[in-house]
Design a protein around this motif. Structure first.
Motif, PDB file in Angstrom:
ATOM      1  N   GLY A  39      41.700  -2.686  13.632  1.00  0.00           N
ATOM      2  CA  GLY A  39      40.661  -1.928  12.942  1.00  0.00           C
ATOM      3  C   GLY A  39      40.605  -0.461  13.354  1.00  0.00           C
ATOM      4  O   GLY A  39      40.556   0.423  12.492  1.00  0.00           O
ATOM      5  N   PRO A  40      40.627  -0.183  14.663  1.00  0.00           N
ATOM      6  CA  PRO A  40      40.550   1.219  15.088  1.00  0.00           C
ATOM      7  C   PRO A  40      41.745   2.061  14.649  1.00  0.00           C
ATOM      8  O   PRO A  40      41.684   3.288  14.702  1.00  0.00           O
ATOM      9  CB  PRO A  40      40.503   1.112  16.624  1.00  0.00           C
ATOM     10  N   ASP A  41      42.842   1.411  14.230  1.00  0.00           N
ATOM     11  CA  ASP A  41      43.945   2.171  13.638  1.00  0.00           C
ATOM     12  C   ASP A  41      43.744   2.304  12.129  1.00  0.00           C
ATOM     13  O   ASP A  41      43.945   3.370  11.549  1.00  0.00           O
ATOM     14  CB  ASP A  41      45.287   1.453  13.898  1.00  0.00           C
ATOM     15  N   HIS A  76      30.497  -9.547  13.898  1.00  0.00           N
ATOM     16  CA  HIS A  76      30.256 -10.899  14.420  1.00  0.00           C
ATOM     17  C   HIS A  76      31.000 -11.049  15.744  1.00  0.00           C
ATOM     18  O   HIS A  76      32.220 -10.876  15.806  1.00  0.00           O
ATOM     19  CB  HIS A  76      30.744 -11.941  13.407  1.00  0.00           C
ATOM     20  N   LYS A  77      30.261 -11.426  16.799  1.00  0.00           N
ATOM     21  CA  LYS A  77      30.842 -11.317  18.136  1.00  0.00           C
ATOM     22  C   LYS A  77      32.095 -12.174  18.340  1.00  0.00           C
ATOM     23  O   LYS A  77      32.984 -11.811  19.091  1.00  0.00           O
ATOM     24  CB  LYS A  77      29.799 -11.614  19.222  1.00  0.00           C
ATOM     25  N   GLU A  78      32.170 -13.303  17.624  1.00  0.00           N
ATOM     26  CA  GLU A  78      33.329 -14.187  17.858  1.00  0.00           C
ATOM     27  C   GLU A  78      34.630 -13.639  17.274  1.00  0.00           C
ATOM     28  O   GLU A  78      35.713 -14.064  17.668  1.00  0.00           O
ATOM     29  CB  GLU A  78      33.052 -15.578  17.273  1.00  0.00           C
ATOM     30  N   ILE A  79      34.520 -12.740  16.306  1.00  0.00           N
ATOM     31  CA  ILE A  79      35.722 -12.251  15.613  1.00  0.00           C
ATOM     32  C   ILE A  79      35.713 -10.732  15.476  1.00  0.00           C
ATOM     33  O   ILE A  79      36.454 -10.166  14.664  1.00  0.00           O
ATOM     34  CB  ILE A  79      35.839 -12.895  14.200  1.00  0.00           C
ATOM     35  N   VAL A  80      34.889 -10.056  16.296  1.00  0.00           N
ATOM     36  CA  VAL A  80      34.554  -8.653  16.045  1.00  0.00           C
ATOM     37  C   VAL A  80      35.758  -7.744  15.794  1.00  0.00           C
ATOM     38  O   VAL A  80      35.730  -6.881  14.916  1.00  0.00           O
ATOM     39  CB  VAL A  80      33.646  -8.097  17.179  1.00  0.00           C
ATOM     40  N   ALA A  81      36.863  -7.942  16.511  1.00  0.00           N
ATOM     41  CA  ALA A  81      38.008  -7.029  16.376  1.00  0.00           C
ATOM     42  C   ALA A  81      38.992  -7.498  15.309  1.00  0.00           C
ATOM     43  O   ALA A  81      39.995  -6.834  15.041  1.00  0.00           O
ATOM     44  CB  ALA A  81      38.727  -6.907  17.718  1.00  0.00           C
ATOM     45  N   VAL A 110      23.049 -13.563   2.098  1.00  0.00           N
ATOM     46  CA  VAL A 110      24.400 -13.098   2.416  1.00  0.00           C
ATOM     47  C   VAL A 110      24.362 -12.618   3.855  1.00  0.00           C
ATOM     48  O   VAL A 110      23.605 -11.698   4.177  1.00  0.00           O
ATOM     49  CB  VAL A 110      24.842 -11.943   1.499  1.00  0.00           C
ATOM     50  N   ASP A 111      25.136 -13.244   4.729  1.00  0.00           N
ATOM     51  CA  ASP A 111      25.198 -12.743   6.092  1.00  0.00           C
ATOM     52  C   ASP A 111      26.197 -11.591   6.120  1.00  0.00           C
ATOM     53  O   ASP A 111      27.399 -11.792   5.936  1.00  0.00           O
ATOM     54  CB  ASP A 111      25.570 -13.843   7.093  1.00  0.00           C
ATOM     55  N   THR A 112      25.668 -10.388   6.346  1.00  0.00           N
ATOM     56  CA  THR A 112      26.483  -9.175   6.268  1.00  0.00           C
ATOM     57  C   THR A 112      27.580  -9.166   7.320  1.00  0.00           C
ATOM     58  O   THR A 112      28.509  -8.377   7.254  1.00  0.00           O
ATOM     59  CB  THR A 112      25.575  -7.933   6.425  1.00  0.00           C
ATOM     60  N   SER A 113      27.468 -10.025   8.316  1.00  0.00           N
ATOM     61  CA  SER A 113      28.484 -10.061   9.371  1.00  0.00           C
ATOM     62  C   SER A 113      29.711 -10.866   8.973  1.00  0.00           C
ATOM     63  O   SER A 113      30.772 -10.711   9.561  1.00  0.00           O
ATOM     64  CB  SER A 113      27.889 -10.625  10.669  1.00  0.00           C
ATOM     65  N   THR A 114      29.568 -11.725   7.974  1.00  0.00           N
ATOM     66  CA  THR A 114      30.682 -12.606   7.606  1.00  0.00           C
ATOM     67  C   THR A 114      30.984 -12.611   6.107  1.00  0.00           C
ATOM     68  O   THR A 114      32.021 -13.110   5.685  1.00  0.00           O
ATOM     69  CB  THR A 114      30.353 -14.068   7.988  1.00  0.00           C
TER      70      THR A 114
END
Lengths: 463, 463
Positions: B400-402, B419-424, B202-206
């Motif tokens: 996300g920060p809200d 994951h850097k491509e979709i981080v926000a 399981v890739d925890t990033s995705t």
């Protein structure tokens, strides 16, 4: 192994997981009092392997009675430290935990006595051994020379570790129970250009204490560029270490010895000079988990797990923690960090000089008692004797495998030998942390009395 | 950070350090009941960073009220596991502790579903990341080829680690939210002779789940000598892993995810074939702390700390622990091992198949609720969705920060993107262990309700 224990749900003494570590200052060792032992525990129900000495070991605090652990680490732990181990789960990037980690790193600066902002503390999940990897994989490049001062099993281990990472190691070995002397060290340093010199402050295999201040002055004079690396696993928090004043470049240690926090953390301090050596190396760091560089993330390799702006380049994960900013390379252990925070808060409630003096006084008393029993230290020279442990030669005719179980029955756990040249000939007595600092504990007197009785039971009579 | 807490000594709820882990069998999760929250805690005195959601988070067990941690690890822990963390100090070579460690290793065999005696479990102080070093430094020699199946941040990390130790890495990358497919893997395997293939279960990033059984069959058919290595950090104990039946060679994981033990342990299982590859390597292991060979002591390099006969050559430290014989290379953390023992005892109180099914059922329910909210998974294909976590795309206009702080105020801690491509663009919801298995906990329903409300507060309306 058959085990019996009262079912958790029926047990009247409930666990409070309130994190006491959050109290701002800790009265040192006050939790130890006989009356705090829950009187509701039916000791007959305790598992046999852990209750064999209930009748003889001193009762302590809220911990169930158990044999007193007086090996050179792990040591006996304070109640509040153990309670911090049970802290409820937190995110490793949550503000509360990050603040705790940050304060922990700042407190380490005080314990190591460094106020130089370029000094860098590291706290990693691992054992003390991992500190050797941290040094060898980051500060030394393949083919570089390292001078290892040989004092026993643990300096040999450090040398082995350095070789794994490609260092060319010169070991300056001393006879068992002694340490290399300054003139021979000076000679060695003047013959070759060493990237680093390593010294095992207290070699846990022999109880030999190395002196750091004059050693450091010598290195600075004869070979000023050589990094001075100290294995402080059995010395940090019981022997004086004045990181800045003595000009040290690295001290690596572990949590479970004189710091008084359960095992599981590699703890270290590096100078700005050492950090620069790591940053300027020509070859990449030779480890991933123990790579200082990986704890120095770039924007592309590190992503905060929290909704905060990305980190500036060249800011280490440890620096972020200390600045109370969330940061991530590998997941730390919040529970162990809480316990370390508690332990350091207790240590720093008094000047560290008092702590070192108290260990010295206890050690003097113990070594006198051992001499009065007619026994000899492995470290023959009093100036070379550690203050947090004693390695004691067994008298003629007394064997460790006979003596240690008798001691254990009396509620005292000592360690056997580990140095290969004398392994069966001696035992080791650890005297660090609460066992020597808590006036309510009777650990040392009980241990000495038990040792005297156990020797007699083995047929020993002082000549 | 200003902190307030009731002084430890005045607190009425006393800590019992009785080690409940010693009870032979654990009723799974029974300790969670509202009535077990000590009613003597004055919650107004709790530190602010930890009490912000006292009014909204579900009350749990004897742990102080705290926000429910629903990130993809660390997870919420069972009371008995946390209590085991407070175990009194023991020697790491004492019979009682060695038995606990030995049983822990034996239980791991059951969790990983391996009865092949040549399989070898390892439990080391460290984080999950250390498992990568264990693989890279022992199973792969410099210049050897490794095929890394790319699923996101964590497979990239594994690839980086392998490169540090000299592997020639081929990354077979899949678009974000998917995994490399069998035909392209077959093609890659037929083009080059790979020493190992790595897959992040399981890739925890995705939240992408990789399938292991057919993958393993493919590797065995096309490239039978290639070692099959699984990063199971976010899968062991929540996703089915049938080590023997699927012919796996290595699974590395960590303690703080579905196993449900606090962070600080690297846990892994290697096949006899993998162990042989480590033993037969031509170059020495490229790590000291993470060297399988150092955990395989020879008479000259290892000395028991206890008065027992020296160990036979070629017997690993782990094998000695499992045989209940004291052994030493680096000091383990007795407290963490006790906690792991408790966690594994709870897990194995029921067939592991039931545990996997329960995680699957909870995941299905959570993913349906997320779809009902009009949100999409990062892992689009239901067959590729993990069962212990969900990576969820944020709706247009919600940041996300809200969102995450609003959730936190409601007593629910989710994680941001990594994951850097979709981080926000997404958040992560961990649903492992007691949060999904304990019928008395309301964690999942509370989290879904809180997510719905928080989205509304951010102005989101389902289209």
């Amino acid at each position: 192994m058959p085990r019996q224990n009262p079912p958790a749900d029926n047990h009247p003494a409930r666990l409070s997981l309130i994190s006491r570590h959050l109290a701002p200052v800790y009265p040192i060792n006050t939790p130890y009092a006989v009356e705090r032992l829950p009187d509701t525990i039916d000791t007959s129900l305790l598992p046999k392997t852990q209750s064999r000495s209930l009748s003889t070991s001193p009762k302590m605090s809220s911990q169930p009675a158990h044999p007193t652990l007086l090996i050179p680490g792990p040591i006996e732990f304070d109640d509040a430290v153990l309670q911090s181990m049970s802290h409820f789960s937190e995110s490793h990037v949550a503000a509360g935990f990050v603040a705790t980690f940050g304060e922990t790193l700042s407190m380490l600066r005080k314990l190591f006595q460094t106020s130089d902002p370029s000094s860098q503390p590291f706290v990693l999940s691992g054992s003390g051994t991992l500190g050797w990897d941290l040094v060898a994989a980051n500060l030394i490049e393949p083919g570089e020379d390292v001078l290892v001062l040989g004092t026993g099993y643990f300096s040999d281990g450090f040398a082995d570790c350095l070789r794994v990472y490609g260092a060319t190691v010169t070991e300056l070995k001393a006879p068992v129970g002694t340490k290399p002397q300054l003139p021979e060290i000076e000679k060695a340093l003047s013959e070759k250009r060493y990237k680093a010199i390593t010294v095992t402050h207290v070699d846990t295999s022999t109880g030999v204490l190395s002196e750091l201040q004059q050693l450091s002055a010598l290195v600075r004079r004869v070979s000023p560029d050589t990094l001075i690396i100290v294995d402080g696993v059995c010395s940090v928090a019981c022997e004086e270490i004045d990181f800045d004043a003595w000009g040290l470049d690295g001290v690596v240690t572990a949590s479970q010895k004189a710091i008084g926090c359960p095992a599981g953390l590699s703890i270290s301090m590096f100078s700005g000079r050492a950090m620069k050596a790591a940053q300027n190396r020509k070859t990449p760091p030779a480890s991933y988990f123990a790579s200082m560089k990986n704890w120095t993330p770039s924007k592309s390799s590190l992503h905060s797990l929290s909704p905060v702006p990305h980190l500036a380049d060249h800011q280490t994960v440890m620096q972020n923690y200390e600045a109370k900013k969330p940061s991530y390379f590998a997941t730390p252990s919040p529970q162990l960090i809480h316990a370390l925070h508690t332990a350091l808060s207790q240590i720093l409630a008094k000047p560290v000089s008092e702590r070192f003096a108290a260990h010295r006084a206890a050690s003097d008393r113990i070594k006198k008692a051992i001499a009065d029993l007619g026994l000899k230290q492995v470290a023959a020279n009093p100036d070379e004797q550690a203050h947090g442990m004693s390695a004691i030669y067994l008298p003629e005719g007394v064997k460790g495998p006979d003596l240690l179980p008798i001691l254990a029955k009396k509620g005292v756990v000592f360690a056997g030998g580990i140095h290969k040249e004398i392994v069966a000939k001696y035992i080791r007595f650890g005297h660090m942390g609460v066992s020597v600092l808590d006036p309510k504990r009777n650990d040392v007197d009980h241990a000495i009395k038990s040792l005297r009785e156990a020797l007699a039971e083995c047929g020993y009579k002082k000549e």
